[in-house]
Scaffold this active site. Structure first.
Site, PDB file in Angstrom:
ATOM      1  CE1 TYR A  56      28.699  15.129 -22.455  1.00 45.28           C
ATOM      2  CE2 TYR A  56      28.174  17.225 -23.512  1.00 45.28           C
ATOM      3  CZ  TYR A  56      28.657  15.929 -23.584  1.00 45.28           C
ATOM      4  OH  TYR A  56      29.123  15.444 -24.786  1.00 45.28           O
ATOM      5  CB  SER A  79      31.282  11.801 -23.175  1.00 47.86           C
ATOM      6  OG  SER A  79      31.677  11.931 -24.516  1.00 47.86           O
ATOM      7  CG  ASP A  94      34.110   4.903 -25.887  1.00 46.48           C
ATOM      8  OD1 ASP A  94      33.727   5.307 -27.005  1.00 46.48           O
ATOM      9  OD2 ASP A  94      33.987   5.567 -24.851  1.00 46.48           O
ATOM     10  CG  HIS A 126      30.720   7.097 -25.745  1.00 46.44           C
ATOM     11  ND1 HIS A 126      31.952   7.455 -25.237  1.00 46.44           N
ATOM     12  CD2 HIS A 126      29.982   8.237 -25.749  1.00 46.44           C
ATOM     13  CE1 HIS A 126      31.958   8.748 -24.956  1.00 46.44           C
ATOM     14  NE2 HIS A 126      30.776   9.245 -25.252  1.00 46.44           N
TER      15      HIS A 126
END
Length: 719
Positions: A483, A563, A647, A682
């Site tokens: 991430y 993301s 989203d 999302h």
């Protein structure tokens, strides 16, 4: 001359046959991409003109965009349907997913509540039992909200006496919520639905009403228009939403992108947390025990993150990174709560601290190289004990009411399914409360933590998980996942989907790269703004470690992230297209020059900076922005971009424009697909059925483009 011409024809024929054989060997599927028109949109940043030929795809309400989405999905579906083992993967995912999942119980009023999913239900159901009785009943079933499971539960909170509850619902995965108030005894709605709620908790003020947060409804598309002034409201029971009291956020001085409010368990104090970005918060307090009391400012700047975790009478307990990058717990009296009066309660250590309370104790959870260590303190600051955890992994929970007799926590790691434990806080003894009956034998797998050096010499930890006995021959299909942002830590946790991947002989590797919170604020800040390249360098170095140590090779390596992790994948594949075979960017932030113009994107500026800040910041963002770094004449990895049409956090236009750029410029035969889930956002609240389909497609696409004609658990040789 004639012989030369004949030789050239023969050579061309041989080359063509060779190329055709190579394509067959590599599982080649011909793809004809939908035509994507270009427009002459140009933006000027500090005197530099930047073309944006796919700007029209930002209009999520246009018929043209809708037609493009449909055409892309048809191409993607047609490709995926030709993968011979996609159905086999789906069936195995369904098989392993189909076990009962039960959450930790919690008491509200006269009932004990818990979440339960019988296996393949799209949404978990809330059950309850009356205290002292064994009869179970359904309290709230989100599967009844819609036929296809796309309307999900977004939160459930009870009044102090447990006789009322307010629950939020999300439609199609959107961050916009509706809040429904119900009588818990009769299980019936008692008031009109509260609408247009976003990025909000629900915090009850005793039994009288609750606090919630939202924005004014945008004038443009509610899925993409900018929202940047968050407001905190109080809803008093028995009144209409139009009469809800604006508590904070209604003036220019109080303008913040995120505002939340929470009431202490005793109902005496309201704390308000205004934030302009995802890091750094102000802190205000109101004494609710005194009528018409004024708001008091505890922290009037956003330089640090501070949160109140408990109060005992007027003594407040706060967790903060003020003068403590790894966080500490402090106490202060509510009569004079400014920082100069704070007293250290649990001092900062070399390991990052988080804290929770239950049963009259404070539980201090530490990350030691991303692995959990938990200590129990009493309210006088005395260390009671270190909690003996069942293994090396992540322990979470340890939260509840002051009078709870039992503390519940969950433990898992990459190869251990999440198990709930009940802890007796008096003697520190833990025992299993619920162990999942999953068809997965953890003893057949292992996880190993390694440390590697990034480009600048920084030491980075990574956990690598796989089936015992694999050969380190450079040919293991591997997913590298991370991430790298927003102070979010990648701690070990079990995934049903990843279990299926590892069953196939797949390696699953997760590095704890900079930008996360594993080593505190300094680690986070080292991956922000003008330091963001560190994040990509750490990820690239992780891939190189896996290759150098023969876990895999570039032909068998896939990168995946969602993301901010989608940005990570997009930047890595455009900077090092040679490094990996497959790229799966999910709901990614991919247009770094315009991200801040959509919904609440401006709130991410702490991590990214914006293209409007300065020429230096603009140049830096443009230098790694995935959409702006797709080049002609480059063969990029086989790519499947995933997003949801609802989203409204990272708008799908990011993914649309990235797909268009890649499809128009890709060289070679690696496919570039975009999979656009309809009535999905999302990620939160996605129905189980859709989640299983997504993973079957992702794993199928990944393995197929690594050259597998059958699933690798049935063959030792590629192709």
């Amino acid at each position: 001359m004639r012989n030369l011409a004949l030789a050239m024809v023969l050579l061309a024929t041989i080359t063509a046959c060779k190329n055709e054989n190579e394509l067959k060997k590599s599982n080649y599927i011909a793809v004809t991409y939908p035509e994507t028109k270009t427009v002459d949109t140009v933006d000027t940043y500090f005197g530099e003109q930047v073309k944006d030929p796919y700007r029209w795809l930002e209009d999520d309400r246009s018929k043209e965009t809708g037609a493009w989405v449909k055409a892309q999905n048809e191409v993607t579906k047609g490709y995926l349907e030709q993968i011979p083992y996609r159905q086999e993967l789906k069936e195995r995912l369904e098989e392993i997913w189909n076990y009962e999942k039960i959450g930790a119980p919690f008491v509200e009023g006269d009932y004990t509540y818990y979440y339960k999913n019988d296996g393949l239900q799209n949404q978990s159901v809330i059950y309850r039992k009356k205290t002292g009785e064994d009869k179970e009943e359904v309290f709230l079933d989100p599967n009844t909200f819609s036929k296809d499971g796309t309307v999900s539960l977004g939160g459930l909170n009870f009044s102090k006496n447990g006789k009322l509850a307010a629950y939020a619902i999300s439609e199609g995965g959107s961050d916009w919520r509706k809040v429904i108030i119900m009588d818990t005894e009769g299980k019936e709605q008692i008031e009109d639905t509260i609408v247009d709620v976003k990025f909000s908790g629900i915090s009850w003020k005793n039994n009288d009403g609750f606090y919630y947060s939202s924005y004014d409804k945008p004038k443009g598309s509610e899925l993409s228009a900018k929202t940047d002034q968050h407001k905190l409201f109080y809803h008093k029971l028995g009144t209409s939403q139009k009469q809800d009291q604006l508590i904070y956020g209604g003036t220019a001085e109080q303008k913040h992108r995120y505002v939340s409010g929470g009431v202490t368990e005793d109902g005496n104090y309201l704390f308000i947390y205004p934030r302009s970005s995802t890091s750094g918060t102000k802190l205000l307090m109101q004494d609710l025990s005194k009528p018409n009391s004024k708001m008091i400012s505890i922290l009037d700047n956003s330089d640090t993150d501070t949160r109140v975790i408990e109060n005992v009478g007027s003594t407040l307990y706060l967790i903060t990174n003020k003068n403590a990058p790894n966080q500490k717990v402090v106490t202060v009296d509510a009569s004079n709560p400014r920082p100069e009066n704070w007293k250290d309660f649990i001092p900062e250590t070399e390991n990052v601290l988080s804290a929770s309370t239950s049963s009259g104790y404070i539980f201090a959870s530490y990350m030691v190289d991303a692995v959990s260590k938990v200590k129990q303190y009493d309210y006088d600051g005395k260390l009671v004990r270190e909690i003996e955890l069942p293994g090396v992994g992540s322990a979470g929970g340890f939260g509840g009411k002051k009078d709870d007799e039992t503390v519940y926590y969950a433990f898992s790691n990459y190869i251990t399914p999440s198990t709930i434990y009940e802890l007796n806080p008096k003697d520190g003894v833990s025992k299993v409360y619920k162990k999942p009956a999953i068809k997965f034998n953890a003893d057949d797998f292992e996880s190993k933590q390694v440390f590697y050096n990034s480009k600048d010499g920084t030491k980075v930890p990574m956990i690598i998980s796989y089936k015992k006995g694999i050969e380190l021959n450079g040919k293991n299909p591997t997913i590298l996942y991370s991430y790298g942002g927003f102070n979010i830590s990648m701690t070990p946790s079990f995934s049903i989907a990843n279990a299926v991947w590892m069953e196939q002989g797949g390696v699953y590797a997760v590095p704890n790269i900079r930008g996360g919170g594993e080593y505190g604020k300094k680690w986070h800040d080292a991956g922000t703004k003008m330091e963001k390249q560190n994040v990509f360098d750490d990820f690239i170095a992780a891939a190189e470690y896996l290759i150098a140590n023969n876990y895999t090779s570039s032909d068998y390596l896939a990168i995946r992230g969602g993301s901010n992790g989608g940005l990570l994948v997009g930047a890595t594949m455009t900077q090092r297209p040679d490094l990996v075979k497959v790229a799966i960017p999910a709901v990614g932030v991919l247009d770094m020059l315009r991200y801040h113009t959509f919904t609440s994107g401006a709130g991410w500026a702490y991590d990214y900076g914006t293209s409007e800040d300065s020429k230096e910041m603009f140049d830096y963002l443009k230098g790694y922005s995935p959409i702006h770094n797709v080049k002609e004449g480059v063969e990029y990895p086989a790519t499947m971009i995933t997003t949801g049409d609802h989203d409204d956090r990272v708008v799908p236009a990011h993914s649309f424009k990235f797909a268009a750029e890649l499809q128009s410029k890709q060289t070679g035969n690696n496919p570039v697909l975009i999979r656009i889930e309809t009535d999905a956002g999302h990620g939160a609240g996605t129905p189980v059925s859709k989640t299983i389909e997504q993973y079957a497609d992702i794993f199928g696409f990944t393995l197929y483009n690594m050259g597998y004609k059958v699933l690798p658990n049935t063959t030792k040789v590629k192709g």
